[in-house]
Design a protein around this motif. Sequence first.
Motif, PDB file in Angstrom:
ATOM      1  N   GLY A 125       0.668  -1.381  -0.001  1.00 20.47           N
ATOM      2  CA  GLY A 125      -0.136  -0.090  -0.002  1.00 20.47           C
ATOM      3  C   GLY A 125       0.634   1.137  -0.043  1.00 20.47           C
ATOM      4  O   GLY A 125       0.639   2.067  -0.850  1.00 20.47           O
ATOM      5  N   ILE A 126       1.774   1.452   1.055  1.00 19.88           N
ATOM      6  CA  ILE A 126       2.480   2.660   0.982  1.00 19.88           C
ATOM      7  C   ILE A 126       3.657   2.767  -0.068  1.00 19.88           C
ATOM      8  O   ILE A 126       3.643   3.867  -0.449  1.00 19.88           O
ATOM      9  CB  ILE A 126       3.038   2.816   2.572  1.00 19.88           C
ATOM     10  N   GLY A 127       4.182   1.870  -0.017  1.00 21.20           N
ATOM     11  CA  GLY A 127       5.291   1.495  -1.452  1.00 21.20           C
ATOM     12  C   GLY A 127       4.777   2.208  -2.617  1.00 21.20           C
ATOM     13  O   GLY A 127       5.237   3.115  -3.086  1.00 21.20           O
ATOM     14  N   PRO A 128       3.622   1.569  -3.089  1.00 26.41           N
ATOM     15  CA  PRO A 128       3.130   1.667  -4.407  1.00 26.41           C
ATOM     16  C   PRO A 128       2.352   2.989  -4.388  1.00 26.41           C
ATOM     17  O   PRO A 128       2.178   3.626  -5.483  1.00 26.41           O
ATOM     18  CB  PRO A 128       2.579   0.718  -5.016  1.00 26.41           C
ATOM     19  N   GLY A 129       2.000   3.463  -3.399  1.00 23.11           N
ATOM     20  CA  GLY A 129       0.948   4.494  -3.112  1.00 23.11           C
ATOM     21  C   GLY A 129      -0.403   4.103  -3.583  1.00 23.11           C
ATOM     22  O   GLY A 129      -1.094   5.138  -3.982  1.00 23.11           O
ATOM     23  N   ASP A 130      -0.479   3.129  -3.328  1.00 23.87           N
ATOM     24  CA  ASP A 130      -2.243   2.403  -3.652  1.00 23.87           C
ATOM     25  C   ASP A 130      -3.154   2.819  -2.250  1.00 23.87           C
ATOM     26  O   ASP A 130      -3.086   1.937  -1.431  1.00 23.87           O
ATOM     27  CB  ASP A 130      -2.020   1.111  -4.197  1.00 23.87           C
ATOM     28  N   MET A 131      -3.795   3.726  -2.603  1.00 25.75           N
ATOM     29  CA  MET A 131      -4.706   4.013  -1.363  1.00 25.75           C
ATOM     30  C   MET A 131      -5.884   2.952  -1.205  1.00 25.75           C
ATOM     31  O   MET A 131      -6.251   2.723   0.119  1.00 25.75           O
ATOM     32  CB  MET A 131      -5.610   5.417  -1.665  1.00 25.75           C
ATOM     33  N   ARG A 132      -6.184   2.203  -2.056  1.00 29.90           N
ATOM     34  CA  ARG A 132      -7.142   1.119  -1.970  1.00 29.90           C
ATOM     35  C   ARG A 132      -6.520   0.159  -1.180  1.00 29.90           C
ATOM     36  O   ARG A 132      -7.073  -0.767  -0.141  1.00 29.90           O
ATOM     37  CB  ARG A 132      -7.641   0.629  -3.036  1.00 29.90           C
ATOM     38  N   ALA A 133      -5.235  -0.374  -1.507  1.00 25.89           N
ATOM     39  CA  ALA A 133      -4.555  -1.522  -0.685  1.00 25.89           C
ATOM     40  C   ALA A 133      -4.161  -0.898   0.842  1.00 25.89           C
ATOM     41  O   ALA A 133      -4.211  -1.668   1.701  1.00 25.89           O
ATOM     42  CB  ALA A 133      -3.287  -1.663  -1.284  1.00 25.89           C
ATOM     43  N   ILE A 134      -3.986   0.608   1.007  1.00 26.82           N
ATOM     44  CA  ILE A 134      -3.589   0.804   2.207  1.00 26.82           C
ATOM     45  C   ILE A 134      -5.073   0.837   3.124  1.00 26.82           C
ATOM     46  O   ILE A 134      -4.996   0.279   4.451  1.00 26.82           O
ATOM     47  CB  ILE A 134      -3.458   2.441   2.008  1.00 26.82           C
ATOM     48  N   LEU A 135      -6.188   0.969   2.728  1.00 28.38           N
ATOM     49  CA  LEU A 135      -7.445   0.823   3.331  1.00 28.38           C
ATOM     50  C   LEU A 135      -7.884  -0.525   3.679  1.00 28.38           C
ATOM     51  O   LEU A 135      -8.269  -0.962   4.745  1.00 28.38           O
ATOM     52  CB  LEU A 135      -8.785   1.362   2.683  1.00 28.38           C
ATOM     53  N   PHE A 136      -7.440  -1.358   2.775  1.00 25.58           N
ATOM     54  CA  PHE A 136      -7.749  -2.877   2.980  1.00 25.58           C
ATOM     55  C   PHE A 136      -6.630  -3.516   3.924  1.00 25.58           C
ATOM     56  O   PHE A 136      -7.068  -4.040   5.118  1.00 25.58           O
ATOM     57  CB  PHE A 136      -7.206  -3.623   1.521  1.00 25.58           C
ATOM     58  N   TRP A 137      -5.482  -3.104   3.976  1.00 20.30           N
ATOM     59  CA  TRP A 137      -4.366  -3.740   4.874  1.00 20.30           C
ATOM     60  C   TRP A 137      -4.614  -3.007   6.422  1.00 20.30           C
ATOM     61  O   TRP A 137      -4.348  -3.715   7.347  1.00 20.30           O
ATOM     62  CB  TRP A 137      -3.083  -3.667   4.391  1.00 20.30           C
ATOM     63  N   GLY A 138      -4.899  -1.851   6.337  1.00 14.82           N
ATOM     64  CA  GLY A 138      -5.411  -1.170   7.462  1.00 14.82           C
ATOM     65  C   GLY A 138      -6.414  -1.507   8.221  1.00 14.82           C
ATOM     66  O   GLY A 138      -6.491  -2.017   9.441  1.00 14.82           O
ATOM     67  N   ALA A 139      -7.385  -1.864   7.551  1.00 13.67           N
ATOM     68  CA  ALA A 139      -8.708  -2.537   7.936  1.00 13.67           C
ATOM     69  C   ALA A 139      -8.396  -4.019   8.741  1.00 13.67           C
ATOM     70  O   ALA A 139      -8.645  -4.314   9.652  1.00 13.67           O
ATOM     71  CB  ALA A 139      -9.748  -2.532   7.082  1.00 13.67           C
ATOM     72  N   ALA A 140      -7.670  -4.674   7.722  1.00 13.79           N
ATOM     73  CA  ALA A 140      -7.150  -6.250   8.273  1.00 13.79           C
ATOM     74  C   ALA A 140      -6.342  -6.020   9.568  1.00 13.79           C
ATOM     75  O   ALA A 140      -6.537  -6.694  10.562  1.00 13.79           O
ATOM     76  CB  ALA A 140      -6.538  -6.623   7.205  1.00 13.79           C
ATOM     77  N   LEU A 141      -5.589  -4.795   9.706  1.00 14.22           N
ATOM     78  CA  LEU A 141      -4.658  -4.859  10.717  1.00 14.22           C
ATOM     79  C   LEU A 141      -5.337  -4.473  12.128  1.00 14.22           C
ATOM     80  O   LEU A 141      -5.326  -4.829  13.171  1.00 14.22           O
ATOM     81  CB  LEU A 141      -3.546  -3.633  10.463  1.00 14.22           C
ATOM     82  N   VAL A 142      -6.472  -3.418  11.972  1.00 23.74           N
ATOM     83  CA  VAL A 142      -7.475  -3.139  12.967  1.00 23.74           C
ATOM     84  C   VAL A 142      -8.317  -4.403  13.564  1.00 23.74           C
ATOM     85  O   VAL A 142      -8.538  -4.497  14.726  1.00 23.74           O
ATOM     86  CB  VAL A 142      -8.187  -1.812  12.674  1.00 23.74           C
ATOM     87  N   ILE A 143      -8.856  -4.893  12.429  1.00 19.85           N
ATOM     88  CA  ILE A 143      -9.413  -6.200  12.984  1.00 19.85           C
ATOM     89  C   ILE A 143      -8.564  -7.294  13.624  1.00 19.85           C
ATOM     90  O   ILE A 143      -9.085  -7.771  14.729  1.00 19.85           O
ATOM     91  CB  ILE A 143     -10.385  -6.960  11.425  1.00 19.85           C
ATOM     92  N   SER A 144      -7.317  -7.407  13.242  1.00 21.96           N
ATOM     93  CA  SER A 144      -6.515  -8.316  13.878  1.00 21.96           C
ATOM     94  C   SER A 144      -6.355  -8.036  15.335  1.00 21.96           C
ATOM     95  O   SER A 144      -6.025  -8.541  16.205  1.00 21.96           O
ATOM     96  CB  SER A 144      -5.113  -8.627  13.200  1.00 21.96           C
ATOM     97  N   ALA A 145      -6.001  -6.661  15.653  1.00 21.44           N
ATOM     98  CA  ALA A 145      -5.758  -6.087  16.673  1.00 21.44           C
ATOM     99  C   ALA A 145      -6.711  -6.271  17.623  1.00 21.44           C
ATOM    100  O   ALA A 145      -6.851  -6.688  18.918  1.00 21.44           O
ATOM    101  CB  ALA A 145      -5.276  -4.616  16.738  1.00 21.44           C
TER     102      ALA A 145
END
Length: 113
Positions: A44-64
């Motif tokens: 997400g952050i490396g390529p600058g893909d906002m959609r991937a950032i939202l996906f991985w961020g949501a997965a991170l919050v759910i896992s926490a």
Amino acid sequence: MLKRLAACIGEYRRDTVLTPTFVVLEGVMEVVIPLLMAGLIDNGIGPGDMRAILFWGAALVISALISLLFGGFPDTLRRAPRRALPKTCAGKCLIGCRAFPFAISTIFQPPAW
């Protein structure tokens, strides 16, 4: 010794199984969280893909949140209302499980130099 302790479990059999299970699941989730963080950075952050950032961020919050949930279950089980002294521990465990085959010294003697 394990047979003697197993006989003392009695009505706490469910708690005895569930507590280590939830602790292991919390540990697994604590290992998954850095992997999700790596996915967030790499995809997400490396390529600058906002959609991937939202996906991985949501997965991170759910896992926490799942990790927090697994961490709180053993405490919830411990605080469940119980009788003051269950039948299983009244005689056998409080006396029988504390029998040591050797004497224990409580006197501290500093080493002589």
